[in-house]
Scaffold this active site. Structure first.
Site, PDB file in Angstrom:
ATOM      1  N   HIS A 241       0.823  -1.214   0.000  1.00  0.00           N
ATOM      2  CA  HIS A 241       0.000   0.000   0.000  1.00  0.00           C
ATOM      3  C   HIS A 241       0.859   1.267   0.000  1.00  0.00           C
ATOM      4  O   HIS A 241       1.909   1.343   0.617  1.00  0.00           O
ATOM      5  CB  HIS A 241      -0.972   0.016   1.171  1.00  0.00           C
ATOM      6  CG  HIS A 241      -0.340  -0.129   2.515  1.00  0.00           C
ATOM      7  ND1 HIS A 241      -1.072  -0.388   3.644  1.00  0.00           N
ATOM      8  CD2 HIS A 241       0.932  -0.061   2.935  1.00  0.00           C
ATOM      9  CE1 HIS A 241      -0.282  -0.453   4.681  1.00  0.00           C
ATOM     10  NE2 HIS A 241       0.943  -0.259   4.278  1.00  0.00           N
ATOM     11  N   ASN A 242       0.377   2.245  -0.760  1.00  0.00           N
ATOM     12  CA  ASN A 242       0.970   3.584  -0.842  1.00  0.00           C
ATOM     13  C   ASN A 242       2.370   3.614  -1.455  1.00  0.00           C
ATOM     14  O   ASN A 242       3.073   4.621  -1.351  1.00  0.00           O
ATOM     15  CB  ASN A 242       0.995   4.266   0.532  1.00  0.00           C
ATOM     16  CG  ASN A 242      -0.391   4.588   1.045  1.00  0.00           C
ATOM     17  OD1 ASN A 242      -0.978   3.800   1.781  1.00  0.00           O
ATOM     18  ND2 ASN A 242      -0.929   5.725   0.632  1.00  0.00           N
TER      19      ASN A 242
END
Length: 347
Positions: A241-242
């Protein structure tokens, strides 16, 4: 599909030596050529095979002159390797040029799609999906709510695209890939259990991105996980994620990038590389296979090892590492000599 030597020569702007009407329907290596197949010769190491190949047509450089009788029809071009690659691309486009909506499949009434859609059987298009022109979605694929997909995108069988994902133009996503699953976010409790942190962001994939089979790209906790234009990902890669991956970076198979790490442009990352979270990797970085990255990386660095350090230092250190048994033996011999000298002086 069958093609004649004349048709192929027209595509490649080549010169035919032999039968212009002979037909081929498949491709082959020159040493494995059979009747009805097309092959090529560019590497001089394989020149002997042109006299024995059963291939009906062989693409050769225009400088090639047979020294013995041959049975294959020749198509002479400026560069046989490039011409064969061009032909492979053409062949692939023809082979993958599917269209139409197969049944059973499902398209939500709120979904929109452009011209020349191909939707394979047992595929599912959810609410508010927007598909561009010439999108090919192979059987058994899932497209979640509010997904946007651009033009000329190919999604192979069994891929899963979770909600809110945005995919640009000219992308290829191979079978088994999952884009937009929840990021690995949990908060520990005092009793040793964990609470899941909602992952409410999305994934953005820009233009001209290729993603290999069984790779996974997690949605962001907040904001977006971003794969910039021109990125090429091999099979079985995990993007957490991210994460953000810069333009034209390539990553080989079985590599993993932990959450919130930013990777620059034009990087080359080898297979089975692990990169910890919340790092910044600069532009034009080279990371050798099976390296473990645990620090920020500046532009243009070349790294190897686990943990990684400079490639030149690694190579020098590895020479000593290989010689450790020999070095230990020499040290032991020196210790004996020194001890003997001391004993002699004491005597």
């Amino acid at each position: 599909m069958k093609f004649t030597a004349e048709q192929i020569a027209g595509i490649l702007e080549g010169e035919i030596v032999g039968n212009p009407n002979i037909e081929v329907s498949r491709l082959s290596k020159i040493e494995e050529g059979t009747e009805g197949s097309l092959t090529f010769l560019s590497n001089p190491k394989y020149v002997n095979y042109i006299y024995t190949t059963k291939a009906s047509i062989t693409i050769v450089n225009d400088t090639f002159v047979p020294e013995s009788p041959i049975t294959t029809t020749l198509i002479k071009v400026a560069d046989a390797y490039k011409s064969f690659s061009k032909l492979l691309e053409f062949y692939n486009q023809v082979k993958l040029n599917k269209s139409g909506i197969e049944t059973p499949s499902f398209i939500s009434e709120s979904a929109k799609y452009g011209e020349n859609l191909y939707l394979g059987s047992f595929s599912y298009i959810s609410d508010n999906v927007v598909l561009g022109d010439n999108v090919k979605i192979y059987p058994g694929s899932f497209i979640g709510d509010n997904v946007t997909i651009g033009n000329n995108v190919v999604i192979f069988a069994g891929a899963k695209i979770y909600s809110e994902t945005i995919i640009g133009n000219n992308c290829t996503i191979h079978s088994g890939t999952i884009i937009g699953a929840d990021g690995f976010g949990y908060a520990p409790n005092e009793d040793g259990t964990y609470n899941k942190i909602p992952q409410i962001g999305n994934v953005i994939i820009e233009d001209n991105v290729d993603i290999g089979a069984n790779s996974t790209i997690d949605r962001a906790t907040l904001g977006s996980t971003v794969i910039r234009a021109g990125v090429k990902l091999d099979n079985q890669i995990q993007i957490a994620h991210n994460v953000e991956i810069g333009r034209n970076t390539v990553i080989a198979a079985q590599s993993g990038i932990a959450g919130s790490t930013k990777i620059g442009e034009n990087c080359m990352i080898g297979g089975q590389v692990g990169i910890v979270g919340h790092l910044t990797v600069g532009n034009n970085v080279r990371i050798q296979a099976q390296s473990g990255v645990g620090r920020n990386i500046k532009d243009n660095e070349i790294l190897q090892g686990s943990p990684t350090f400079g490639y030149s230092d690694y190579s020098k250190s590895y020479v000593h590492f290989k010689n450790l048994p020999k070095l230990v033996k020499e040290i032991e011999e020196l210790k004996k000599q020194i001890l003997n000298q001391k004993n002699g002086n004491n005597g």
